[in-house]
Scaffold this active site. Structure first.
Site, PDB file in Angstrom:
ATOM      1  N   ASN A 208       0.862  -1.195   0.000  1.00  0.00           N
ATOM      2  CA  ASN A 208       0.000   0.000   0.000  1.00  0.00           C
ATOM      3  C   ASN A 208       0.891   1.236   0.000  1.00  0.00           C
ATOM      4  OD1 ASN A 208       0.470   0.854   2.861  1.00  0.00           O
ATOM      5  ND2 ASN A 208      -0.392  -1.167   3.239  1.00  0.00           N
ATOM      6  N   ASP A 276      -4.967  -5.854   5.066  1.00  0.00           N
ATOM      7  CA  ASP A 276      -6.074  -6.580   5.688  1.00  0.00           C
ATOM      8  C   ASP A 276      -6.079  -8.054   5.308  1.00  0.00           C
ATOM      9  OD1 ASP A 276      -7.137  -4.475   7.126  1.00  0.00           O
ATOM     10  OD2 ASP A 276      -8.202  -3.693   5.379  1.00  0.00           O
ATOM     11  N   LYS A 286       8.040 -18.595  -8.906  1.00  0.00           N
ATOM     12  CA  LYS A 286       7.482 -17.483  -9.679  1.00  0.00           C
ATOM     13  C   LYS A 286       6.331 -17.977 -10.581  1.00  0.00           C
ATOM     14  CE  LYS A 286       8.511 -13.934 -12.994  1.00  0.00           C
ATOM     15  NZ  LYS A 286       9.319 -13.575 -14.130  1.00  0.00           N
ATOM     16  N   PRO A 304      -4.255 -11.266  10.748  1.00  0.00           N
ATOM     17  CA  PRO A 304      -4.594 -10.983  12.150  1.00  0.00           C
ATOM     18  C   PRO A 304      -4.667  -9.474  12.348  1.00  0.00           C
ATOM     19  CG  PRO A 304      -2.300 -11.692  11.953  1.00  0.00           C
ATOM     20  CD  PRO A 304      -2.936 -11.890  10.610  1.00  0.00           C
ATOM     21  N   ILE A 306      -3.635  -6.692  14.423  1.00  0.00           N
ATOM     22  CA  ILE A 306      -2.603  -6.499  15.453  1.00  0.00           C
ATOM     23  C   ILE A 306      -3.103  -5.559  16.537  1.00  0.00           C
ATOM     24  CG2 ILE A 306      -0.203  -5.773  15.831  1.00  0.00           C
ATOM     25  CD1 ILE A 306       0.191  -6.393  12.759  1.00  0.00           C
ATOM     26  N   PHE A 323      -4.753   4.070  14.589  1.00  0.00           N
ATOM     27  CA  PHE A 323      -4.998   5.057  13.533  1.00  0.00           C
ATOM     28  C   PHE A 323      -6.182   4.589  12.707  1.00  0.00           C
ATOM     29  CE2 PHE A 323      -1.783   8.411  13.005  1.00  0.00           C
ATOM     30  CZ  PHE A 323      -1.031   8.148  14.138  1.00  0.00           C
ATOM     31  N   LYS A 337     -14.387   2.130  14.776  1.00  0.00           N
ATOM     32  CA  LYS A 337     -13.152   1.346  14.810  1.00  0.00           C
ATOM     33  C   LYS A 337     -12.560   1.319  16.217  1.00  0.00           C
ATOM     34  CE  LYS A 337     -11.088   1.338  10.764  1.00  0.00           C
ATOM     35  NZ  LYS A 337     -10.333   1.825   9.605  1.00  0.00           N
ATOM     36  N   LYS A 341     -12.108  -2.270  17.921  1.00  0.00           N
ATOM     37  CA  LYS A 341     -10.763  -2.815  18.154  1.00  0.00           C
ATOM     38  C   LYS A 341     -10.349  -2.753  19.614  1.00  0.00           C
ATOM     39  CE  LYS A 341      -9.204  -2.097  13.484  1.00  0.00           C
ATOM     40  NZ  LYS A 341      -8.057  -2.514  12.681  1.00  0.00           N
TER      41      LYS A 341
HETATM   42  N1  CTP Z   1      -4.370  -2.553  12.117  1.00  0.00           N
HETATM   43  C1  CTP Z   1      -3.695  -3.600  12.652  1.00  0.00           C
HETATM   44  N2  CTP Z   1      -3.758  -4.836  12.078  1.00  0.00           N
HETATM   45  C2  CTP Z   1      -4.488  -5.026  10.963  1.00  0.00           C
HETATM   46  C3  CTP Z   1      -5.187  -3.938  10.387  1.00  0.00           C
HETATM   47  C4  CTP Z   1      -5.102  -2.727  10.989  1.00  0.00           C
HETATM   48  O1  CTP Z   1      -3.018  -3.433  13.682  1.00  0.00           O
HETATM   49  N3  CTP Z   1      -4.522  -6.226  10.408  1.00  0.00           N
HETATM   50  C5  CTP Z   1      -4.328  -1.262  12.806  1.00  0.00           C
HETATM   51  C6  CTP Z   1      -3.626  -0.140  12.070  1.00  0.00           C
HETATM   52  O2  CTP Z   1      -2.269  -0.081  12.431  1.00  0.00           O
HETATM   53  C7  CTP Z   1      -4.392   1.073  12.557  1.00  0.00           C
HETATM   54  C8  CTP Z   1      -5.786   0.542  12.800  1.00  0.00           C
HETATM   55  O3  CTP Z   1      -5.662  -0.861  12.959  1.00  0.00           O
HETATM   56  O4  CTP Z   1      -3.917   1.547  13.791  1.00  0.00           O
HETATM   57  C9  CTP Z   1      -6.778   0.826  11.730  1.00  0.00           C
HETATM   58  O5  CTP Z   1      -6.289   0.435  10.488  1.00  0.00           O
HETATM   59  P1  CTP Z   1      -7.190   0.543   9.201  1.00  0.00           P
HETATM   60  O6  CTP Z   1      -6.451  -0.041   8.058  1.00  0.00           O
HETATM   61  O7  CTP Z   1      -7.718   1.921   9.092  1.00  0.00           O
HETATM   62  O8  CTP Z   1      -8.410  -0.368   9.668  1.00  0.00           O
HETATM   63  P2  CTP Z   1      -8.892  -1.747   9.177  1.00  0.00           P
HETATM   64  O9  CTP Z   1      -8.727  -2.745  10.254  1.00  0.00           O
HETATM   65  O10 CTP Z   1      -8.297  -2.069   7.865  1.00  0.00           O
HETATM   66  O11 CTP Z   1     -10.440  -1.469   9.063  1.00  0.00           O
HETATM   67  P3  CTP Z   1     -11.309  -1.240   7.719  1.00  0.00           P
HETATM   68  O12 CTP Z   1     -11.177  -2.480   6.922  1.00  0.00           O
HETATM   69  O13 CTP Z   1     -12.673  -1.005   8.257  1.00  0.00           O
HETATM   70  O14 CTP Z   1     -10.732  -0.021   7.083  1.00  0.00           O
END
Ligand code: CTP
Length: 399
Positions: A208, A276, A286, A304, A306, A323, A337, A341
């Site tokens: 990303n 995600d 490959k 997972p 985190i 965040f 969120k 979380k």
């Molecule tokens: N985060 C994390 N582990 C993941 C996904 C996200 O620890 N697998 C944490 C990010 O570091 C951030 C927060 O969760 O602090 C939100 O991340 P974001 O990408 O905005 O949320 P998502 O969990 O992807 O939620 P959504 O799919 O609804 O956007």
């Protein structure tokens, strides 16, 4: 506070060099020892005689000085100091520091040391505002260099604006506060940062646009307040800060393992943009076109979470900050969120492409806590980081 402290004072070439004479008097008056270093350009503005007389010590100026080497090598000179102060710090010296040059005594001392360094910049307003100087400033801040000033005001060159060296009293106060224990002294803070890379095959991955800039700035700001920082970072564009324990990972699964291994912590700030999903059917070799024109079908499995696992785990830090990078319904999504979380605070930001925030130098955030929400004006990511670090220090202070 300053009694028996040794300050290595580097006087650079600028009209403000005369103010360094008052600074030496203030430092001596407070009982500090001052080892003066006068650069070649600095000697155009003040004399070694007046600097040496006020400091009561030999003035160092040449890199290759046989007598000085015999008495005390230049490496030893910087290491024996408790703090290195550069006043005035010119645009040129900042640029040479930012690129790690060592072509005179001052720059060599600055490169050869791990002693804390405080700069008091002084330069023409256009030079200060130039993109190159601002880039060097950001680099040096990231390296843990502290700054005092510059001030706004009328300058010797006849222009007006930021660039005037801070007054000797302000530099003296910054020196004194460099010896105070930061509010996060003795605290361990875990920070995640950067993107994750999720492999498709040995040569391809899903990533990303996160540069790691905000997470890096937060780790540096927490370090500056005295915290011991563990910085778990995915493959980011921005280099990790100095003075923190860096753990490099690639995937979300590795990031979770590194985070779990780094606990316990007093606080955790999860600024990483974690993927995600990862590819379930990632190939060990490959992937090749098979000539049929058919694109391979990737299957995904959820990674997972985190942040959620730290927030809900046994060794939960007292303060967990997440965040929420959103493109739509930013605040509503971020509030949901936070609850979903289980973290204490969420820093919400709009990362729609038109904001230029993802990968950019600025951020506009809302800090969402149980007790209320604060909308912060758009500011540099470094400033967001410093403000957040102060909020964290405040939240941890009563224990
Ligand atoms: N985060 C994390 N582990 C993941 C996904 C996200 O620890 N697998 C944490 C990010 O570091 C951030 C927060 O969760 O602090 C939100 O991340 P974001 O990408 O905005 O949320 P998502 O969990 O992807 O939620 P959504 O799919 O609804 O956007």
């Amino acid at each position: 506070m300053l009694a028996d402290r040794r300050i290595l004072l580097i006087i650079g070439g600028g009209i403000a060099a005369y103010k360094s004479l008052s600074l030496i008097r203030l430092l001596k008056g407070a009982g500090a020892a001052v080892t003066p270093v006068l650069t070649k350009a600095g000697a155009e503005f003040v004399t070694a005689l007046s600097v040496g007389a006020l400091a009561g010590e030999k003035v160092h100026s040449a890199l290759f000085d046989l007598t000085a080497e015999a008495e005390m090598g230049h490496i030893e000179l910087s290491r024996s100091a408790d703090l290195i102060v550069v006043a005035p710090a010119t645009a040129d010296l900042m640029a040479r520091m930012a690129t790690g040059q060592a072509d005179d005594l001052a720059s060599t001392l600055l490169l050869a040391t791990d002693t804390p360094v405080l700069l008091a910049p002084a330069m023409n307003v256009r030079m200060w505002q130039h993109a190159a100087t601002q880039r060097n400033l950001a680099t040096l801040r990231g390296d843990g260099i502290r700054f005092v000033g510059p001030d706004d005001g009328a300058m010797a060159c006849g222009e007006f604006g930021p660039g005037r060296m801070a007054e000797p009293e302000a530099i003296f106060a910054a020196i004194a506060s460099a010896f105070e224990a930061g509010p996060l002294q003795g605290r361990h803070v875990l920070v995640t940062s950067g993107p994750t890379h999720e492999p498709i095959d040995p040569v391809r991955f899903i990533a990303n646009r996160s540069s790691g800039a905000q997470g890096t700035a937060i780790a540096a700001a927490l370090r500056d307040l005295g915290a011991r920082v563990t910085f778990v970072t995915g493959p980011a564009e921005v280099a990790p800060p100095q003075g923190v324990a860096v753990v490099r990972v690639e995937t979300a699964v590795q990031m979770l393992a590194a985070v779990s291994a780094a606990l316990p912590a007093d606080a955790a700030v999860m600024a990483a943009a974690v993927a995600d999903w990862r590819v379930l059917n990632a190939s060990g070799s490959k992937m090749k076109k098979d000539g049929s024109g058919q694109a391979p079908a990737l299957q995904f499995v959820e990674n997972p979470d985190i942040l959620a696992s730290v927030s809900k785990g046994h060794t939960r830090p007292r303060l967990v900050v997440g965040f929420a990078a959103e493109t739509d319904d930013v605040l509503a999504n971020a509030r949901a969120k936070r609850l979903r979380k289980g973290c204490d605070w969420i820093v919400a930001n709009d990362v729609s492409p038109e904001t230029g925030i993802m990968g950019g130098a600025e951020n506009a955030v809302t800090l969402i806590r149980a007790e209320g929400e604060e909308v912060w004006p758009r500011m540099a990511k470094d400033d967001v980081a410093r403000r957040l670090a102060l909020c964290i220090a405040d939240a941890l202070k009563d224990e």
